[in-house]
Every structure is written in structure tokens, then in C-alpha cells.
Design a protein around this motif. Structure first.
Motif, PDB file in Angstrom:
ATOM      1  N   GLY A 218     -33.235 -19.714  14.755  1.00  0.00           N
ATOM      2  CA  GLY A 218     -33.446 -18.302  14.490  1.00  0.00           C
ATOM      3  C   GLY A 218     -32.375 -17.742  13.576  1.00  0.00           C
ATOM      4  O   GLY A 218     -31.324 -18.361  13.360  1.00  0.00           O
ATOM      5  N   ALA A 219     -32.633 -16.558  13.036  1.00  0.00           N
ATOM      6  CA  ALA A 219     -31.668 -15.852  12.199  1.00  0.00           C
ATOM      7  C   ALA A 219     -32.143 -14.412  12.064  1.00  0.00           C
ATOM      8  O   ALA A 219     -33.321 -14.114  12.291  1.00  0.00           O
ATOM      9  CB  ALA A 219     -31.532 -16.498  10.826  1.00  0.00           C
ATOM     10  N   SER A 220     -31.221 -13.525  11.683  1.00  0.00           N
ATOM     11  CA  SER A 220     -31.602 -12.127  11.519  1.00  0.00           C
ATOM     12  C   SER A 220     -30.786 -11.476  10.418  1.00  0.00           C
ATOM     13  O   SER A 220     -29.678 -11.917  10.090  1.00  0.00           O
ATOM     14  CB  SER A 220     -31.421 -11.353  12.834  1.00  0.00           C
ATOM     15  N   VAL A 221     -31.369 -10.400   9.863  1.00  0.00           N
ATOM     16  CA  VAL A 221     -30.697  -9.560   8.871  1.00  0.00           C
ATOM     17  C   VAL A 221     -30.797  -8.122   9.343  1.00  0.00           C
ATOM     18  O   VAL A 221     -31.872  -7.668   9.747  1.00  0.00           O
ATOM     19  CB  VAL A 221     -31.332  -9.704   7.472  1.00  0.00           C
ATOM     20  N   TRP A 222     -29.675  -7.401   9.257  1.00  0.00           N
ATOM     21  CA  TRP A 222     -29.612  -6.026   9.729  1.00  0.00           C
ATOM     22  C   TRP A 222     -29.233  -5.118   8.554  1.00  0.00           C
ATOM     23  O   TRP A 222     -28.151  -5.258   7.974  1.00  0.00           O
ATOM     24  CB  TRP A 222     -28.577  -5.896  10.848  1.00  0.00           C
TER      25      TRP A 222
ATOM     26  N   ASP B  40     -33.406 -20.289   6.333  1.00  0.00           N
ATOM     27  CA  ASP B  40     -34.121 -21.498   6.744  1.00  0.00           C
ATOM     28  C   ASP B  40     -34.100 -21.604   8.259  1.00  0.00           C
ATOM     29  O   ASP B  40     -33.290 -22.319   8.850  1.00  0.00           O
ATOM     30  CB  ASP B  40     -33.459 -22.723   6.107  1.00  0.00           C
ATOM     31  N   ALA B  41     -34.995 -20.868   8.888  1.00  0.00           N
ATOM     32  CA  ALA B  41     -35.096 -20.859  10.348  1.00  0.00           C
ATOM     33  C   ALA B  41     -36.548 -20.609  10.720  1.00  0.00           C
ATOM     34  O   ALA B  41     -37.309 -19.991   9.956  1.00  0.00           O
ATOM     35  CB  ALA B  41     -34.184 -19.794  10.960  1.00  0.00           C
ATOM     36  N   GLY B  42     -36.915 -21.070  11.895  1.00  0.00           N
ATOM     37  CA  GLY B  42     -38.291 -20.911  12.335  1.00  0.00           C
ATOM     38  C   GLY B  42     -38.640 -19.501  12.777  1.00  0.00           C
ATOM     39  O   GLY B  42     -39.806 -19.118  12.790  1.00  0.00           O
ATOM     40  N   ASN B  43     -37.643 -18.724  13.145  1.00  0.00           N
ATOM     41  CA  ASN B  43     -37.857 -17.369  13.652  1.00  0.00           C
ATOM     42  C   ASN B  43     -36.829 -16.457  12.995  1.00  0.00           C
ATOM     43  O   ASN B  43     -35.626 -16.638  13.185  1.00  0.00           O
ATOM     44  CB  ASN B  43     -37.667 -17.332  15.170  1.00  0.00           C
ATOM     45  N   VAL B  44     -37.303 -15.504  12.210  1.00  0.00           N
ATOM     46  CA  VAL B  44     -36.402 -14.627  11.468  1.00  0.00           C
ATOM     47  C   VAL B  44     -36.784 -13.176  11.747  1.00  0.00           C
ATOM     48  O   VAL B  44     -37.957 -12.809  11.665  1.00  0.00           O
ATOM     49  CB  VAL B  44     -36.445 -14.915   9.953  1.00  0.00           C
ATOM     50  N   TRP B  45     -35.784 -12.376  12.074  1.00  0.00           N
ATOM     51  CA  TRP B  45     -36.003 -10.968  12.400  1.00  0.00           C
ATOM     52  C   TRP B  45     -35.261 -10.076  11.408  1.00  0.00           C
ATOM     53  O   TRP B  45     -34.210 -10.462  10.868  1.00  0.00           O
ATOM     54  CB  TRP B  45     -35.487 -10.645  13.802  1.00  0.00           C
ATOM     55  N   VAL B  46     -35.786  -8.887  11.203  1.00  0.00           N
ATOM     56  CA  VAL B  46     -35.092  -7.839  10.470  1.00  0.00           C
ATOM     57  C   VAL B  46     -34.793  -6.715  11.445  1.00  0.00           C
ATOM     58  O   VAL B  46     -35.696  -6.202  12.114  1.00  0.00           O
ATOM     59  CB  VAL B  46     -35.935  -7.327   9.286  1.00  0.00           C
ATOM     60  N   ASN B  47     -33.521  -6.376  11.578  1.00  0.00           N
ATOM     61  CA  ASN B  47     -33.043  -5.324  12.479  1.00  0.00           C
ATOM     62  C   ASN B  47     -33.390  -5.591  13.942  1.00  0.00           C
ATOM     63  O   ASN B  47     -33.632  -4.669  14.727  1.00  0.00           O
ATOM     64  CB  ASN B  47     -33.577  -3.957  12.046  1.00  0.00           C
ATOM     65  N   SER B  48     -33.425  -6.839  14.301  1.00  0.00           N
ATOM     66  CA  SER B  48     -33.590  -7.250  15.681  1.00  0.00           C
ATOM     67  C   SER B  48     -33.210  -8.715  15.781  1.00  0.00           C
ATOM     68  O   SER B  48     -32.832  -9.343  14.787  1.00  0.00           O
ATOM     69  CB  SER B  48     -35.032  -7.030  16.155  1.00  0.00           C
ATOM     70  N   HIS B  49     -33.292  -9.254  16.993  1.00  0.00           N
ATOM     71  CA  HIS B  49     -33.015 -10.674  17.213  1.00  0.00           C
ATOM     72  C   HIS B  49     -33.583 -11.021  18.594  1.00  0.00           C
ATOM     73  O   HIS B  49     -33.587 -10.185  19.499  1.00  0.00           O
ATOM     74  CB  HIS B  49     -31.509 -10.941  17.179  1.00  0.00           C
ATOM     75  N   PHE B  50     -34.081 -12.233  18.723  1.00  0.00           N
ATOM     76  CA  PHE B  50     -34.569 -12.745  20.003  1.00  0.00           C
ATOM     77  C   PHE B  50     -35.782 -11.975  20.521  1.00  0.00           C
ATOM     78  O   PHE B  50     -36.001 -11.854  21.713  1.00  0.00           O
ATOM     79  CB  PHE B  50     -33.441 -12.739  21.050  1.00  0.00           C
ATOM     80  N   ASP B  51     -36.601 -11.441  19.618  1.00  0.00           N
ATOM     81  CA  ASP B  51     -37.895 -10.902  20.029  1.00  0.00           C
ATOM     82  C   ASP B  51     -38.887 -12.051  20.109  1.00  0.00           C
ATOM     83  O   ASP B  51     -38.991 -12.859  19.170  1.00  0.00           O
ATOM     84  CB  ASP B  51     -38.399  -9.863  19.030  1.00  0.00           C
ATOM     85  N   VAL B  52     -39.617 -12.140  21.206  1.00  0.00           N
ATOM     86  CA  VAL B  52     -40.635 -13.178  21.379  1.00  0.00           C
ATOM     87  C   VAL B  52     -41.870 -12.555  22.007  1.00  0.00           C
ATOM     88  O   VAL B  52     -41.799 -11.498  22.634  1.00  0.00           O
ATOM     89  CB  VAL B  52     -40.114 -14.338  22.275  1.00  0.00           C
ATOM     90  N   ALA B  53     -43.007 -13.234  21.847  1.00  0.00           N
ATOM     91  CA  ALA B  53     -44.259 -12.750  22.418  1.00  0.00           C
ATOM     92  C   ALA B  53     -45.170 -13.946  22.652  1.00  0.00           C
ATOM     93  O   ALA B  53     -45.103 -14.935  21.910  1.00  0.00           O
ATOM     94  CB  ALA B  53     -44.926 -11.731  21.486  1.00  0.00           C
TER      95      ALA B  53
ATOM     96  N   GLY C 222     -40.774 -21.873  17.192  1.00  0.00           N
ATOM     97  CA  GLY C 222     -40.280 -23.223  16.933  1.00  0.00           C
ATOM     98  C   GLY C 222     -39.165 -23.185  15.920  1.00  0.00           C
ATOM     99  O   GLY C 222     -38.841 -22.131  15.358  1.00  0.00           O
ATOM    100  N   GLY C 223     -38.559 -24.335  15.681  1.00  0.00           N
ATOM    101  CA  GLY C 223     -37.384 -24.383  14.821  1.00  0.00           C
ATOM    102  C   GLY C 223     -37.583 -25.223  13.577  1.00  0.00           C
ATOM    103  O   GLY C 223     -38.498 -26.052  13.493  1.00  0.00           O
ATOM    104  N   HIS C 224     -36.711 -25.004  12.585  1.00  0.00           N
ATOM    105  CA  HIS C 224     -36.645 -25.825  11.387  1.00  0.00           C
ATOM    106  C   HIS C 224     -35.525 -26.857  11.545  1.00  0.00           C
ATOM    107  O   HIS C 224     -34.712 -26.783  12.450  1.00  0.00           O
ATOM    108  CB  HIS C 224     -36.355 -24.957  10.157  1.00  0.00           C
TER     109      HIS C 224
END
Length: 479
Positions: A410-414, A429-442, A448-450
Motif C-alpha cells: 500500500g501507499a498514500s499521498v496527502w 508501485d503498490a497494489g492499494n493506493v489512497w489519496v488523503n487516506s490510508h488503510f481503507d478496505v471494503a 493485493g500487493g505488487h
């Protein structure tokens, strides 16, 4: 009865909807007290053979059940979990150590995930249909699936594998972590009155049980969540019989904080996530890159917020963010990482402390102030309540640094500038990327990961596909 938390020994593994005792038992420990919990089975190879044989017989029928029947049973299973959620929560705090609030969140998520999976159906696709032929793409279940569960989120990650496997017509043999077997055995016990015999079984055992599963010729697929080194061994073992596998492996997530953020809004969430569950979540922010223009202000505010709001203690205590490290092996690893503060001369913004005077595995949070990029705390995932803050100045440089590791979960940008943030996020280069958040799942969103953070996806329709084979059916019309 097995549901009594005061029992000394659990009745046995769950095989063919029966409790099957083993000659040898073992126990885990309450990480908050260091005290032994009750005895659980230690499965032998012959126990696995019996479970797999039962599973394969059950698959012959279960694989032909309708979507509606599978859905109905999965919903009934979720209801049974909800009826027993107080016991599941108590067990999880005892064996895992996370706070009561976070434990309740995990159980609630597990219920939501199961109920969402019960609505997901992989439907046949028509690839071509004309006067001469029709070509259909169908999906068939793989067979007997082994699910190997980690100790950090055993309930959510357990049902997160069992639900998709069962909904796609597979049968499951679950192996919990030796460090956290109790919730998984309880999940198996609840399934005894919901699913036909052999459809969902649980075997408690040591690390050798995992090896037997990955090499067993009667197991068709392995879904594993755990560390990168162990995941590589799982893949190598599965290769011996060319069985399918999905690997959810470790991460070392980068969070990039731009200079235009409102610190008062994003710092509380990012700081809380960094120390959530003592940092024992693969997808938490573990490297926090702060733009040099706000670095000092952010650092001071993060230290102050941590002192006022991040409290360490046992899971049954009120207001806890940082519980104990879950087991002695991980405790020693995190202790060794903390020892680097002196030996590597890291500068600390917040001094952490190992509570060696406690019977539990408690470590108080530490914030490392701009360590070198090649430091252990930057390149290794600590899986503990210690996090580095790192300065950056240019977008290109910080993206390169964020992508430098072999982990890519995972990775994020704020940033307030959403166009800039999205532009940066699309380069991570990550399987889960968030903008202005992190660790959101549903449950409906694949996860999954890269790189070395995994192979394959879980959850959502894409996750369900990994429990199936593709079969192409050509229907040619007579001439």
C-alpha cells in the motif's frame, strides 16, 4: 462445552463436523499478561489426510449446489457469528491483544464481509454468439482449498478467505496461526451446524502443518497471509504439485505528505493508523515522508498528539490504541529494532520504551526523526509501534524513494491539490493506493500487493475468481 471460556482443553480439531482430539496439545499465551491460555489440538499428518479425504468427498456435492444455497448458508453462518460475537471478541482480545474497540471493529467487518460475499456471483460470459457457434466462458471451483491464517487479524482474514472459497463452490481446510488458534477453532465450531460435513474444517497445529498442507496432493489451492519469507516458501512448496495459490504478504507502506495539507485534519488519522494495533497490520503507514516546508511543524504536532492520545495497555482497558505485541518472537524482533536507536544513533522525536518490567509484551510508541534512507527502520517492516519520519523536497525524488523497496502493498499521498495527489498516486508501485487516506478496505474491492507483497487478489469479484478455473465452452452448430 467448547463454548465455555473457562475450559482447560479445547475438545479437538473440526473434522467432518466433529471434534477430533489429538494425542498432543499445546497452548498460546495472553500477550497482555504472559499467562498460558487453554490447550488446543496439535494436528498430525494423518489428521490432515483424514480432513482432506473428507473435504474431497464433500466437494463432489458442494460444488454442485446452487448460488442461492451457498448464499443462504453463508448468511446463516454470519448470523451464528453475530450471535456469538461477545465470545469471539473476548477470545480475540485474550489471544491477540488488540483493544476492545478495535476487536469490535474487526468482528463487525468480518460480518459485513461475509454478508457481502453472499451476494457475489461469478456468472457465465458469452464471448461470441453467431449463426455458426457460441463460445462461453465459465468458471469452475478448484476443489479443496487450504487457508492459512495469520495471528494479527485472525477473524477478518479468516472469513475473508472462507467466504469466497465457499461461495465459488470450493471446500476449505483452515489452519490458524499457532500464536492465535482460538478464534479460528471457534469459527470452525460455529460452522458445524451450518455447513455439510467436510465443507469447512479447521486444524490447529504447528508450522509443520502448513508445510504438509502446501505439499499435500489432495489440496488444490492455498490461500496464505503472512510474511514475505514464509510466502516464498509457500510458493516453492505449492510448485511441487502445481497447485494454485494466493499470497497476501508483508508491506512497508509509504505515506507522502505534501506541504499544502491541513495538518490539524490529516495528522490525527495518519498518526493513529501508524500505531494502530501496535503497528501489527501489514497495510499501515510505516514510512511517513513529510515535505521539508512543514517537516518540523508536523513532527512537533505528531509528538504532541501521540503523547495525548496514543495510550498503551491491555485490550480490556479503556482508551487503548497500542496493545501488546502479539507474541514473544515478534516482541524480541521489535525490541531489537528499538535497540537500533542507540546502536545506529537514530535521533528520536518520541522516545519509545520497552516495558521489560511487565509480564506482557508491551512496547510504547517511538517516532524516529529523519533517519538515513538505508536504515533498518526504513527498509524493514518493523510490525511494531515504531515509525520513521523522513524529509522530502521534490515530487520525483519522494516517489522514487517510496518505490525503492521490494515491498509494494500500500501507499498514500496527502494533499489539498487532488490533481497533483492523483498524479503522484498513479506513479506509486503498490497494489492499494489512497489519496488523503490510508488503510481503507471494503469487501467488494479487490485487495493485493505488487512485487514481493503478494501474488493474486482477495475480496471482491476479482478475489472470487482466484478460487476458480476458467473453462471455455465452444458450442458449434451442426452443418
Amino acid at each position: 462445552m467448547a463454548s465455555n471460556l473457562d475450559i482447560e482443553t479445547y475438545p479437538g480439531n473440526i473434522i467432518k463436523n466433529e471434534f477430533v482430539p489429538t494425542p498432543t496439545t499445546r497452548h498460546s499465551y495472553n500477550p497482555a499478561t504472559g499467562k498460558a491460555l487453554y490447550e488446543v489440538p496439535v494436528a498430525r499428518k494423518e489428521d490432515l489426510d483424514v480432513a482432506v479425504s473428507c473435504a474431497r468427498r464433500a466437494f463432489e456435492t458442494w460444488s454442485h449446489t446452487t448460488f442461492e444455497e451457498r448464499s443462504s448458508r453463508l448468511l446463516a453462518y454470519a448470523d451464528a457469528m453475530e450471535e456469538n460475537r461477545l465470545e469471539l471478541e473476548t477470545l480475540q482480545i485474550m489471544e491477540q491483544g488488540k483493544s476492545l474497540a478495535l476487536t469490535r471493529t474487526e468482528i463487525t467487518m468480518a460480518l459485513q464481509w461475509l454478508r457481502a460475499f453472499a451476494t457475489m456471483e461469478l456468472k457465465e460470459e458469452v464471448l461470441e454468439d453467431n449463426a455458426t457457434r457460441t463460445i462461453c466462458q465459465t468458471r469452475t471451483p478448484l476443489g479443496t482449498c487450504a487457508t492459512i491464517i495469520p495471528w494479527n487479524w485472525p477473524t477478518l482474514l479468516g472469513v475473508g478467505k472462507v467466504g469466497p472459497a465457499l461461495m465459488t463452490g470450493n471446500v476449505v481446510v483452515m489452519k490458524p496461526s499457532p500464536h492465535a488458534p482460538y478464534c479460528s477453532l471457534k469459527l470452525g465450531e460455529l460452522g458445524m451446524r451450518i455447513f455439510p460435513p467436510g465443507v469447512f474444517q479447521v486444524l490447529s497445529g504447528g508450522d509443520d502443518l502448513g508445510l504438509w498442507m502446501t505439499e499435500h496432493p489432495g489440496i488444490d489451492m492455498v490461500s496464505f497471509t503472512g510474511s514475505i519469507p514464509t510466502g516464498k516458501r509457500v510458493a516453492a512448496s505449492c510448485a511441487k504439485t502445481l497447485k494454485r495459490y494466493v499470497l497476501g504478504l508483508g508491506g512497508n507502506d509509504a505515506a507522502i505528505v505534501c506541504e499544502d495539507v491541513d495538518i490539524s485534519k490529516c495528522l490525527p488519522k495518519l498518526t493513529t493508523l501508524a500505531f494502530l494495533s501496535s503497528g501489527q497490520v501489514c497495510m499501515l503507514p510505516k514510512r511517513i515522508y513529510i515535505h521539508e516546508k512543514i517537516y518540523e511543524e508536523w513532527k512537533d504536532a505528531m509528538v504532541e498528539f501521540s503523547k495525548e492520545n496514543i495510550r498503551t495497555g491491555g485490550g480490556f482497558e479503556d482508551g487503548i490504541t497500542v496493545g501488546p505485541v502479539q507474541n514473544k518472537m515478534q516482541f524480541e524482533f521489535v525490541k531489537d529494532m528499538y535497540s537500533q536507536i542507540k546502536t545506529a544513533s537514530w535521533k528520536t522525536a518520541l522516545d519509545g520504551r520497552v516495558r521489560d518490567d511487565s509480564e506482557g509484551y508491551f512496547i510504547e510508541p517511538a517516532i524516529i526523526d529523519n533517519p538515513p534512507e538505508d536504515s533498518r527502520i526504513v527498509i524493514e517492516e518493523p510490525f511494531g509501534p515504531i515509525v520513521p519520519l523522513l524529509r522530502w523536497s521534490s515530487d520525483e525524488d519522494v516517489i522514487q524513494r517510496a518505490n525503492a523497496l521490494r515491498a509494494g502493498l500500500g501507499a498514500s499521498v496527502w494533499s489539498r491539490d487532488l490533481d497533483r495527489a492523483e498524479r503522484m498516486a498513479r506513479q506509486l508501485d503498490a497494489g492499494n493506493v489512497w489519496v488523503n487516506s490510508h488503510f481503507d478496505v471494503a469487501p467488494h474491492v479487490p485487495f493485493g500487493g505488487h512485487k514481493e507483497s503478494g501474488i493474486g487478489m482477495e475480496w471482491g469479484i476479482e478475489g472470487l475468481k482466484h478460487y476458480t478455473n476458467v473453462r471455455i465452452l465452444w458450442k458449434c452448430k451442426m452443418y
